[in-house]
Structure formats: C-alpha cells, structure tokens
Design a protein around this motif. Structure first.
Motif, PDB file in Angstrom:
ATOM      1  N   LYS A  63     -42.769 -60.537  -7.080  1.00 49.56           N
ATOM      2  CA  LYS A  63     -41.376 -60.166  -6.759  1.00 49.56           C
ATOM      3  C   LYS A  63     -40.776 -61.097  -5.725  1.00 49.56           C
ATOM      4  CE  LYS A  63     -42.313 -55.340  -7.810  1.00 49.56           C
ATOM      5  NZ  LYS A  63     -42.773 -54.070  -7.239  1.00 49.56           N
ATOM      6  N   THR A  64     -41.239 -62.312  -5.674  1.00 52.59           N
ATOM      7  CA  THR A  64     -40.716 -63.251  -4.673  1.00 52.59           C
ATOM      8  C   THR A  64     -39.510 -64.002  -5.238  1.00 52.59           C
ATOM      9  OG1 THR A  64     -41.937 -65.215  -5.356  1.00 52.59           O
ATOM     10  CG2 THR A  64     -43.135 -63.616  -4.000  1.00 52.59           C
ATOM     11  N   PRO A  65     -38.813 -64.767  -4.416  1.00 50.13           N
ATOM     12  CA  PRO A  65     -37.689 -65.577  -4.921  1.00 50.13           C
ATOM     13  C   PRO A  65     -38.125 -66.796  -5.747  1.00 50.13           C
ATOM     14  CG  PRO A  65     -37.403 -65.039  -2.601  1.00 50.13           C
ATOM     15  CD  PRO A  65     -38.814 -64.695  -2.945  1.00 50.13           C
ATOM     16  N   ASP A  66     -39.427 -66.976  -5.970  1.00 50.50           N
ATOM     17  CA  ASP A  66     -39.920 -68.115  -6.764  1.00 50.50           C
ATOM     18  C   ASP A  66     -40.370 -67.604  -8.137  1.00 50.50           C
ATOM     19  OD1 ASP A  66     -41.381 -70.185  -7.947  1.00 50.50           O
ATOM     20  OD2 ASP A  66     -42.058 -70.954  -6.005  1.00 50.50           O
ATOM     21  N   ASP A  67     -39.516 -67.761  -9.135  1.00 52.69           N
ATOM     22  CA  ASP A  67     -39.806 -67.213 -10.460  1.00 52.69           C
ATOM     23  C   ASP A  67     -41.034 -67.835 -11.103  1.00 52.69           C
ATOM     24  OD1 ASP A  67     -37.800 -65.398 -10.388  1.00 52.69           O
ATOM     25  OD2 ASP A  67     -36.317 -66.676 -11.403  1.00 52.69           O
TER      26      ASP A  67
ATOM     27  N   GLU B 137     -31.918 -68.904  -3.985  1.00 57.78           N
ATOM     28  CA  GLU B 137     -31.244 -68.485  -2.755  1.00 57.78           C
ATOM     29  C   GLU B 137     -30.710 -67.052  -2.856  1.00 57.78           C
ATOM     30  OE1 GLU B 137     -28.760 -71.538  -1.127  1.00 57.78           O
ATOM     31  OE2 GLU B 137     -27.690 -70.091   0.123  1.00 57.78           O
ATOM     32  N   SER B 138     -30.254 -66.697  -4.064  1.00 60.68           N
ATOM     33  CA  SER B 138     -29.658 -65.357  -4.239  1.00 60.68           C
ATOM     34  C   SER B 138     -30.681 -64.240  -4.024  1.00 60.68           C
ATOM     35  CB  SER B 138     -29.053 -65.234  -5.647  1.00 60.68           C
ATOM     36  OG  SER B 138     -30.070 -65.431  -6.609  1.00 60.68           O
ATOM     37  N   LYS B 139     -31.955 -64.591  -4.110  1.00 60.32           N
ATOM     38  CA  LYS B 139     -32.995 -63.566  -3.929  1.00 60.32           C
ATOM     39  C   LYS B 139     -33.534 -63.534  -2.496  1.00 60.32           C
ATOM     40  CE  LYS B 139     -34.742 -63.237  -8.660  1.00 60.32           C
ATOM     41  NZ  LYS B 139     -35.922 -63.388  -9.511  1.00 60.32           N
ATOM     42  N   ILE B 140     -32.973 -64.382  -1.654  1.00 59.28           N
ATOM     43  CA  ILE B 140     -33.432 -64.418  -0.259  1.00 59.28           C
ATOM     44  C   ILE B 140     -32.457 -63.614   0.594  1.00 59.28           C
ATOM     45  CG2 ILE B 140     -33.861 -65.931   1.736  1.00 59.28           C
ATOM     46  CD1 ILE B 140     -34.755 -68.076  -0.189  1.00 59.28           C
ATOM     47  N   CYS B 141     -32.987 -62.790   1.470  1.00 59.44           N
ATOM     48  CA  CYS B 141     -32.083 -61.916   2.232  1.00 59.44           C
ATOM     49  C   CYS B 141     -31.273 -62.724   3.256  1.00 59.44           C
ATOM     50  CB  CYS B 141     -32.840 -60.757   2.871  1.00 59.44           C
ATOM     51  SG  CYS B 141     -33.538 -61.058   4.460  1.00 59.44           S
ATOM     52  N   ASP B 142     -30.080 -62.210   3.534  1.00 57.13           N
ATOM     53  CA  ASP B 142     -29.135 -62.938   4.393  1.00 57.13           C
ATOM     54  C   ASP B 142     -29.714 -63.226   5.775  1.00 57.13           C
ATOM     55  OD1 ASP B 142     -27.338 -62.960   2.384  1.00 57.13           O
ATOM     56  OD2 ASP B 142     -26.166 -61.242   3.102  1.00 57.13           O
ATOM     57  N   ARG B 143     -30.469 -62.270   6.269  1.00 58.15           N
ATOM     58  CA  ARG B 143     -31.040 -62.449   7.606  1.00 58.15           C
ATOM     59  C   ARG B 143     -31.951 -63.665   7.661  1.00 58.15           C
ATOM     60  NH1 ARG B 143     -32.992 -56.564   9.324  1.00 58.15           N
ATOM     61  NH2 ARG B 143     -30.915 -55.737   9.506  1.00 58.15           N
ATOM     62  N   LEU B 144     -32.752 -63.812   6.607  1.00 57.51           N
ATOM     63  CA  LEU B 144     -33.659 -64.964   6.578  1.00 57.51           C
ATOM     64  C   LEU B 144     -32.863 -66.259   6.433  1.00 57.51           C
ATOM     65  CD1 LEU B 144     -36.488 -66.184   6.560  1.00 57.51           C
ATOM     66  CD2 LEU B 144     -36.602 -65.767   4.109  1.00 57.51           C
TER      67      LEU B 144
ATOM     68  N   VAL C  36     -47.075 -71.057  -2.943  1.00 67.41           N
ATOM     69  CA  VAL C  36     -47.265 -69.598  -2.945  1.00 67.41           C
ATOM     70  C   VAL C  36     -46.911 -69.030  -1.568  1.00 67.41           C
ATOM     71  CG1 VAL C  36     -49.033 -67.781  -3.034  1.00 67.41           C
ATOM     72  CG2 VAL C  36     -48.965 -69.523  -4.823  1.00 67.41           C
ATOM     73  N   ALA C  37     -47.350 -69.719  -0.528  1.00 66.31           N
ATOM     74  CA  ALA C  37     -47.033 -69.258   0.832  1.00 66.31           C
ATOM     75  C   ALA C  37     -45.521 -69.198   1.038  1.00 66.31           C
ATOM     76  CB  ALA C  37     -47.665 -70.188   1.867  1.00 66.31           C
ATOM     77  N   ALA C  38     -44.831 -70.238   0.586  1.00 67.61           N
ATOM     78  CA  ALA C  38     -43.365 -70.265   0.733  1.00 67.61           C
ATOM     79  C   ALA C  38     -42.722 -69.153  -0.077  1.00 67.61           C
ATOM     80  CB  ALA C  38     -42.825 -71.629   0.298  1.00 67.61           C
ATOM     81  N   ALA C  39     -43.261 -68.904  -1.267  1.00 68.92           N
ATOM     82  CA  ALA C  39     -42.711 -67.844  -2.127  1.00 68.92           C
ATOM     83  C   ALA C  39     -42.811 -66.489  -1.424  1.00 68.92           C
ATOM     84  CB  ALA C  39     -43.470 -67.807  -3.455  1.00 68.92           C
ATOM     85  N   ILE C  40     -43.996 -66.211  -0.886  1.00 69.87           N
ATOM     86  CA  ILE C  40     -44.189 -64.907  -0.222  1.00 69.87           C
ATOM     87  C   ILE C  40     -43.317 -64.823   1.041  1.00 69.87           C
ATOM     88  CG2 ILE C  40     -45.870 -63.381   0.908  1.00 69.87           C
ATOM     89  CD1 ILE C  40     -48.037 -64.689  -0.893  1.00 69.87           C
ATOM     90  N   ALA C  41     -43.355 -65.898   1.835  1.00 66.49           N
ATOM     91  CA  ALA C  41     -42.619 -65.886   3.111  1.00 66.49           C
ATOM     92  C   ALA C  41     -41.108 -65.797   2.898  1.00 66.49           C
ATOM     93  CB  ALA C  41     -42.967 -67.127   3.922  1.00 66.49           C
TER      94      ALA C  41
ATOM     95  N   GLY D  93     -38.492 -75.593  -0.568  1.00 67.98           N
ATOM     96  CA  GLY D  93     -38.433 -74.823  -1.807  1.00 67.98           C
ATOM     97  C   GLY D  93     -37.004 -74.584  -2.265  1.00 67.98           C
ATOM     98  N   LEU D  94     -36.114 -74.359  -1.301  1.00 65.48           N
ATOM     99  CA  LEU D  94     -34.699 -74.158  -1.637  1.00 65.48           C
ATOM    100  C   LEU D  94     -34.083 -75.453  -2.172  1.00 65.48           C
ATOM    101  CD1 LEU D  94     -33.533 -71.949   1.371  1.00 65.48           C
ATOM    102  CD2 LEU D  94     -33.322 -71.335  -1.045  1.00 65.48           C
ATOM    103  N   GLN D  95     -34.446 -76.539  -1.493  1.00 64.07           N
ATOM    104  CA  GLN D  95     -33.916 -77.847  -1.884  1.00 64.07           C
ATOM    105  C   GLN D  95     -34.366 -78.222  -3.297  1.00 64.07           C
ATOM    106  OE1 GLN D  95     -35.051 -80.856   0.911  1.00 64.07           O
ATOM    107  NE2 GLN D  95     -33.070 -81.862   0.819  1.00 64.07           N
ATOM    108  N   ALA D  96     -35.628 -77.916  -3.581  1.00 62.30           N
ATOM    109  CA  ALA D  96     -36.187 -78.257  -4.900  1.00 62.30           C
ATOM    110  C   ALA D  96     -35.828 -77.210  -5.949  1.00 62.30           C
ATOM    111  CB  ALA D  96     -37.703 -78.382  -4.782  1.00 62.30           C
ATOM    112  N   ARG D  97     -35.060 -76.215  -5.546  1.00 58.87           N
ATOM    113  CA  ARG D  97     -34.645 -75.113  -6.430  1.00 58.87           C
ATOM    114  C   ARG D  97     -35.834 -74.336  -7.000  1.00 58.87           C
ATOM    115  NH1 ARG D  97     -29.338 -75.367  -6.753  1.00 58.87           N
ATOM    116  NH2 ARG D  97     -28.262 -77.367  -6.601  1.00 58.87           N
ATOM    117  N   GLN D  98     -36.938 -74.360  -6.265  1.00 60.47           N
ATOM    118  CA  GLN D  98     -38.069 -73.508  -6.657  1.00 60.47           C
ATOM    119  C   GLN D  98     -37.788 -72.076  -6.202  1.00 60.47           C
ATOM    120  OE1 GLN D  98     -41.166 -75.564  -4.560  1.00 60.47           O
ATOM    121  NE2 GLN D  98     -41.471 -77.077  -6.196  1.00 60.47           N
ATOM    122  N   LEU D  99     -37.062 -71.951  -5.116  1.00 60.35           N
ATOM    123  CA  LEU D  99     -36.703 -70.633  -4.584  1.00 60.35           C
ATOM    124  C   LEU D  99     -35.243 -70.355  -4.900  1.00 60.35           C
ATOM    125  CD1 LEU D  99     -38.350 -70.965  -1.035  1.00 60.35           C
ATOM    126  CD2 LEU D  99     -39.230 -69.662  -2.966  1.00 60.35           C
TER     127      LEU D  99
END
Lengths: 169, 263
Positions: free
Chosen positions: A96-100, A154-161, A59-64, A146-152
C-alpha cells in the motif's frame, strides 16, 4: 535465495550483543515481538529483497514515503528460509505504498499468523537477521529521488510529508 | 579562568569548571569562542557530587541552568523583561554560594518581588512539560508518524523556546523521564525548526549521549542526525568511544559520518 525485509519501529529493541542478565539461555526478550505483531489486519507485511539487494533502498523509500514525516528507517533483512522454519505461509499481495511497482512485485504477506509461529520467527530473526538503519537524511534523498524518477506517486504521499521534504513545518 | 571548588572534608576529587571563562564571556555580551553560544563547557553532570551537598533539588538545578542560559541569550527572554539579567545574577549568586565562593554584582537593582512574579510562567510550563512526559508513557511512538506527545512538545517549544526545553532538560538529564519518552523528545528536538533554541537543543542532545539508557543515547544520536550540525562531532566521537553496545556504536558512527560530510 533472496531475502525478506521487515520494517522495524525501533532497532534498539533488537540489540543482541548485550542481552539482559536475567535472560535464560535460548530465549529472547519480548520487546522484538512488538515489531512483528500485525498492526492492521491479521497478516505480517514483508518485502522481498533481491540477492544483490539492488531493490533494498527502493523498498525503503516506498515504505518511508507512506509515512507522515521524514524519519529514520530501521529494518531487518533475513534469509527466506527463516520464514520456512517458522512455519508461516507466505503469499504475494499488493503493498500500500506510493510505489506501485514495488507494491506489485516485492510485497508479501505472512498469513495464518499464530502466536507460536510469531515467536518462532522472532527467535530466528533475533539470532540471524541483519538489523540496520538508514538515517533520516538519506531517507529524504531516497524519497526525493523516487519522486523525481516517478517511481513514487506524489498524489499518494501525504501533504505533511511533502511539506517536510520541502523543509517546511 | 578556571574555578576550583575544594570539596568538604570526607569527599573526594576537587571539581574544576570553566565557569570563569563562560561567565566572563557572558558578561562581555559575547557567546563562546565557537560562536554557537552552546554550553558544552558546563559539566552539569557533575552538579551532583562532591560539593558538600549529596544532591541538588530540581529547583536549584533549574536556577543553575537558567543562570547560564541567561548569559548566552539574555536578550531573547522578552517575557522575562528587565528582570532576566537579575535572575542570571541571582542564579550565579546561588551557584557560587554552593561552591563556597562569594559572587558580587552591581549592574541592576532588584525590583521588589520580581522573582516571585516571573517564576509563575516557568512553573506553568514546567507542569505542562512534566504532565506531557508522564502521559506519553502510555503512547506508542511510530516511526515517521506524529504523536500527541510530539505535537504538544513541538508546540510548547515554539511557544516558550528555551524555557520549555529547560523543563524537558531537567526531566531528561535527571533520568526521571521514561527512556522511550526521553528518546522521542530528543529525536524531536533535532527536528524542530526554531533557530532561537538551536544552541540549547544541541547542548541537550549532546548531554543525551551521556545518558545511562541506550534508548536515550539512541534518541540523542538521531536528534543530532536531524540537526545535522558538525558542532556535535567531538561529542559524538566521545560517545562512540564510550559506547559498549556495538549496534548502537555503529548507529552513532553512521551519524558521525553524516555530520563529517555536512555542509
């Protein structure tokens, strides 16, 4: 009974071991309210955390991962009964996080928020919630994992991050 | 060498600084023994006090810090040109004068009006930083988000390096800056990717740990966690020993743990 998590902007508003000298008994400083006042829309966003807290870091990773930069993650974890005591109704609503998966399964909204109920919740949380922090470096690792495990997504994460995660400015 | 200033009558406790050692290393063209070039041996917190002056003006403090910065990184100040070394000596001359000592140097001749000319860009940067800090008092800083303040602050650091940090240092260490703004500034000082100012930034972050404001100490701890430099471990250990707020102490311990495992 599981817990709820509320992301805080700054946990140093919640220092309760050293309350200001002017604070009357059974009162709390106003500063913690800033972490509970709804920002966009009328509801307060919270997350359900399992008894064993197995989903807390996800959850922390999703929000962050919904932010612009890697940063610390301050949060309050509190028993669900505190919400009952405050009189605030809870409803399941998509986050509304990148973790569906997290959005669908663990996100909740506190609705019909009145000033009185908000203060009641803040008072309960000030006394009973567990206020913690995850440092930026661990947040970075959690998002990358989270990105590696495809939980997040990437398309929903802003470029700056994404740049920040790669160590670029 | 230790330099000991005997205070004027009526004041207490002699002041002991490691100035001689730092100055000597600087004049040899080397940095301190840790190789980081940082300035932790200079107890600027003691500048106010038993020196026969009740307090120093901002300008004097600026000169003092500049003098020491110059020793550590004189060659980085290309915008100051050949006069940077002169400014270092001028600063030291003033500092030693305050302490009741005579300081001599004969390395370079002073060009006419060099100081007046070169102070101008510093004043501009000083004004820009001061205005930025003042305006930021009305900003709400959100975790993980950039703000007008952070964008401008980072931009000034990247453009002006140590000069911009020095101006921020004056506001932060004198505790004139709003605590929330100072805390935010310290956090961003840890995040800026600018190797030329690393030693100054870590010095300021360590100084931030001694602030009377918990918010500022928290910001300093976070800045150090971003910087992830084990060089800050002793300062963090001392800050943890001093810390009276258990929640903040735990946060600093968390940062310490991270640094102890840093590569």
């Amino acid at each position: 009974m599981p817990f709820y998590l509320r992301a805080l902007n700054n946990k140093n508003r919640w220092y309760r071991s050293s309350p200001p000298a002017w604070l009357p008994p059974n009162e709390i400083p106003a500063e913690p309210l800033a972490d509970l006042v709804p920002k966009s829309g009328p509801n307060i966003s919270i997350w359900q955390i399992e008894d064993d807290r197995s989903n807390l870091k996800r959850v922390a990773a999703a929000i962050a991962s919904g932010r612009e930069r890697v940063d610390k993650f301050d949060y309050a974890v509190f028993p669900q009964e505190l919400v009952v005591l405050s009189g605030l109704p809870v409803t399941q609503s998509p986050g509304k996080t990148p973790d569906d998966f997290a959005n669908t399964n663990w996100h909740r909204d506190l609705i019909e928020v009145t000033a009185d109920k908000l203060v009641r919740l803040a008072k309960e949380m000030y006394v009973k919630a567990e206020i913690s922090r995850i440092l930026p470096m661990e947040i970075r690792q959690l998002i990358l994992k989270g990105l590696q495990a495809r939980q997040l997504q990437e398309s929903k994460i802003c470029d700056r991050l994404l740049n920040d995660l790669q160590g670029n400015e | 060498m230790t330099l000991e200033a005997i205070p004027d009558s009526g004041t207490e406790s002699p002041l002991r600084w490691d100035l001689g050692e730092v100055a000597h290393q600087g004049m040899e063209g080397t940095t301190d023994s840790s190789g980081t070039g940082e300035l932790s041996k200079i107890p600027l917190g003691q500048v106010r006090g038993p020196l026969g002056k009740s307090s120093w003006t901002e300008g004097e403090l600026r000169e003092l810090v500049f003098a020491f910065l110059g020793f550590m990184s004189a060659n980085n100040w290309s915008w100051l040109g050949n006069s940077s070394e002169i400014m270092v000596h001028e600063g030291l001359e003033r500092l030693f004068g305050y302490l009741g000592f005579h300081y001599e140097h004969d390395l370079l001749e002073r060009p006419t009006s060099s100081t007046a000319i070169n102070l101008e860009p510093r004043r501009d940067i000083g004004r820009a930083i001061a205005n930025l800090f003042t305006a930021a008092r009305n900003e709400i800083f959100e975790e993980g988000m950039e703000s007008h303040f952070s964008k401008e602050f980072v931009s000034l650091i990247k453009r002006h390096g140590e000069v911009a940090i020095l101006e921020a240092a004056i506001l932060i260490t004198s505790e004139k800056a709003d605590p929330d703004v100072a805390s935010e500034a310290l956090k961003w000082l840890g995040q800026v990717k600018h190797s030329g100012t690393h030693s100054f930034r870590i010095w300021l972050l360590k100084r931030g740990l001694t602030s009377s404001s918990p918010q500022v100490r928290d910001g300093a701890g976070l800045g150090l966690s971003f910087l992830n430099d084990p060089d800050a471990i002793p300062a963090l250990q001392q800050a943890i020993e001093r810390e009276q707020i258990p929640e903040l102490r735990r946060d600093l311990e968390q940062v310490l743990q991270q640094l102890q495992h840093a590569p």
